[in-house]
Design a protein around this motif. Sequence first.
Motif, PDB file in Angstrom:
ATOM      1  N   ARG A   1       0.815  -1.221   0.000  1.00  0.00           N
ATOM      2  CA  ARG A   1       0.000   0.000   0.000  1.00  0.00           C
ATOM      3  C   ARG A   1       0.848   1.269   0.000  1.00  0.00           C
ATOM      4  N   GLY A   2       1.962   1.239  -0.699  1.00  0.00           N
ATOM      5  CA  GLY A   2       2.836   2.414  -0.705  1.00  0.00           C
ATOM      6  C   GLY A   2       2.186   3.648  -1.281  1.00  0.00           C
ATOM      7  N   PHE A   3       1.271   3.455  -2.237  1.00  0.00           N
ATOM      8  CA  PHE A   3       0.609   4.585  -2.879  1.00  0.00           C
ATOM      9  C   PHE A   3      -0.909   4.441  -2.806  1.00  0.00           C
ATOM     10  N   ALA A   4      -1.390   3.747  -1.790  1.00  0.00           N
ATOM     11  CA  ALA A   4      -2.839   3.634  -1.627  1.00  0.00           C
ATOM     12  C   ALA A   4      -3.414   5.009  -1.298  1.00  0.00           C
ATOM     13  N   PRO A   5      -4.485   5.415  -1.981  1.00  0.00           N
ATOM     14  CA  PRO A   5      -5.001   6.773  -1.771  1.00  0.00           C
ATOM     15  C   PRO A   5      -5.707   6.986  -0.448  1.00  0.00           C
ATOM     16  N   ASP A   6      -6.192   5.913   0.183  1.00  0.00           N
ATOM     17  CA  ASP A   6      -7.029   6.098   1.370  1.00  0.00           C
ATOM     18  C   ASP A   6      -6.559   5.332   2.595  1.00  0.00           C
ATOM     19  N   ARG A   7      -5.374   4.723   2.528  1.00  0.00           N
ATOM     20  CA  ARG A   7      -4.851   3.970   3.672  1.00  0.00           C
ATOM     21  C   ARG A   7      -3.350   4.198   3.778  1.00  0.00           C
ATOM     22  N   PRO A   8      -2.806   4.153   4.993  1.00  0.00           N
ATOM     23  CA  PRO A   8      -1.354   4.351   5.124  1.00  0.00           C
ATOM     24  C   PRO A   8      -0.578   3.150   4.611  1.00  0.00           C
ATOM     25  N   ALA A   9       0.675   3.379   4.293  1.00  0.00           N
ATOM     26  CA  ALA A   9       1.540   2.281   3.853  1.00  0.00           C
ATOM     27  C   ALA A   9       1.656   1.232   4.950  1.00  0.00           C
ATOM     28  N   ALA A  10       1.762  -0.022   4.543  1.00  0.00           N
ATOM     29  CA  ALA A  10       1.850  -1.117   5.509  1.00  0.00           C
ATOM     30  C   ALA A  10       3.147  -1.029   6.306  1.00  0.00           C
ATOM     31  N   ASP A  11       3.047  -1.272   7.598  1.00  0.00           N
ATOM     32  CA  ASP A  11       4.209  -1.303   8.484  1.00  0.00           C
ATOM     33  C   ASP A  11       4.979  -2.595   8.211  1.00  0.00           C
ATOM     34  N   PRO A  12       6.261  -2.513   7.834  1.00  0.00           N
ATOM     35  CA  PRO A  12       7.002  -3.752   7.554  1.00  0.00           C
ATOM     36  C   PRO A  12       7.060  -4.705   8.738  1.00  0.00           C
ATOM     37  N   ALA A  13       7.012  -4.169   9.956  1.00  0.00           N
ATOM     38  CA  ALA A  13       7.000  -5.059  11.126  1.00  0.00           C
ATOM     39  C   ALA A  13       5.728  -5.897  11.148  1.00  0.00           C
ATOM     40  N   ALA A  14       4.607  -5.286  10.761  1.00  0.00           N
ATOM     41  CA  ALA A  14       3.344  -6.026  10.721  1.00  0.00           C
ATOM     42  C   ALA A  14       3.356  -7.051   9.587  1.00  0.00           C
ATOM     43  N   VAL A  15       3.946  -6.697   8.446  1.00  0.00           N
ATOM     44  CA  VAL A  15       4.061  -7.653   7.342  1.00  0.00           C
ATOM     45  C   VAL A  15       4.922  -8.838   7.762  1.00  0.00           C
ATOM     46  N   LEU A  16       6.015  -8.552   8.456  1.00  0.00           N
ATOM     47  CA  LEU A  16       6.884  -9.636   8.931  1.00  0.00           C
ATOM     48  C   LEU A  16       6.147 -10.573   9.878  1.00  0.00           C
ATOM     49  N   GLU A  17       5.346 -10.007  10.761  1.00  0.00           N
ATOM     50  CA  GLU A  17       4.575 -10.853  11.682  1.00  0.00           C
ATOM     51  C   GLU A  17       3.663 -11.801  10.912  1.00  0.00           C
ATOM     52  N   THR A  18       2.973 -11.269   9.900  1.00  0.00           N
ATOM     53  CA  THR A  18       2.079 -12.114   9.113  1.00  0.00           C
ATOM     54  C   THR A  18       2.860 -13.154   8.324  1.00  0.00           C
ATOM     55  N   PHE A  19       3.973 -12.741   7.714  1.00  0.00           N
ATOM     56  CA  PHE A  19       4.797 -13.698   6.973  1.00  0.00           C
ATOM     57  C   PHE A  19       5.265 -14.829   7.892  1.00  0.00           C
TER      58      PHE A  19
END
Length: 463
Positions: free
Chosen positions: A182-200
Amino acid sequence: MPQLLDPGKARTMDEFVAELRLLKAWAGNPSITEITRRVHQDWQRAGRPRGEWPARSTIGDCFRFGRRRPNSDLLLAVVRVLVGDEAAVAMWRQALRTVLGEAEASARVCAYDRLPAGQSPLVGRSRSVSGTEAALAAEGGPGVVVLEGAAGAGKTSLALHVARRARARTHAGAPVLFANLRGFAPDRPAADPAAVLETFLRLLGVTGDRIPHGREARTSLYRQHLARADAFVVLDDAADAEQVRPLLPGGPGSSTLITSRRVLRDLPEATRRTVGPLAPADSVDLLRRTAGTDAVATDTGALRRIADDLGHLPLALTVIGRHMRQHPGWTLDDYDREAVVSLALEDGVRRALAASDARTTPGARKLLRLLALHPSGRTDIAGAVALAGEHEHTVREHLDALSATHLLTETQPGRFRLHALARAYAEERIGIDVPGTSIRQALGRGGRAGRPRVRLPRHRYGR
């Protein structure tokens, strides 16, 4: 409190902490021990039991970067003893609510252990596919490729096509990971890499109690799990290199495909490839496939004209093809330049361009609008300087910022071109965002500098 202290501009917890450090300096830079004493006094007067009073180390943590689970009550207690003004505390409270809301939203991630389904078949791009696959397989390389390009250029479709081909050639047990950053999502902030790592990590079988809190520790554990795995990782819509870097597998057997609208020069370990507009023949093919009507199939010349008007941008071509399918009463002659540009902007292209526009600097955004005054959509540095009325070094920075998000293309050193739809977007915005006085001044400077004659997007800006 001086105006330079503005907690409202903070969008992340680290930015809020930076403002809190400035507040501490403004308040005379009291020691952590002194701040702790003042908080204890406040809480004693408020009748709070001694068991709730914070330790000195806990107060010190309020000024530490990298915090993920801040104690709002304690942060505001620190603010209160530093400013002693409830109106100011209320301002900081609102800023903290905004930051925590952003942090919560950035922690919601779209990450999976499979590739998304339902993507349209890839049209054209045979060279891009082979070049990307060769870069991923290069001997001794890290297997990291960044697909960069403008909004709507088809980067995600290309990445998923390459990823599916690669998965078909590897053994069934090799992990595959996909994340929308979501780096350029118009209505939401970019995803936190720490949160992505947790999901991965959870997708890789790590239980919640074994997932560490810190981003660096999570990255280390993530790379341990992929060290001997032929993983394929797709990181879609990256904001910048800082967001991506913790998510790279690091192992020699893994491959990573990244898509971004931004030029990721700060990722030297990656091979960067630009995804540009489609070739004319492929643009016509995409229009035909999307429209799916016999009438469209007969007039290649008209389709080529429509594709030219859209700058061969896949997103825009898909929008118009879909409109053709849904409006059989329209003839190809009805799709003149004004109609196709308006339809494309209305059905998603404007939103995509606006998201890219929002990620640039204020000066670059203003220059983008002024560049629409050139009827050809082309300029050089001297022409841009004349329109902007700023120093050449500053204007060059604006041009670089626009080029870095692919809103502008540097066709050769010092010469730039606006994509047809980016120019149409800028023409819309100039009448909204730039005062008429500024536009007339830009036109005057352009004329005195001997630049190509420019046009006025609206009659009210006549000289």
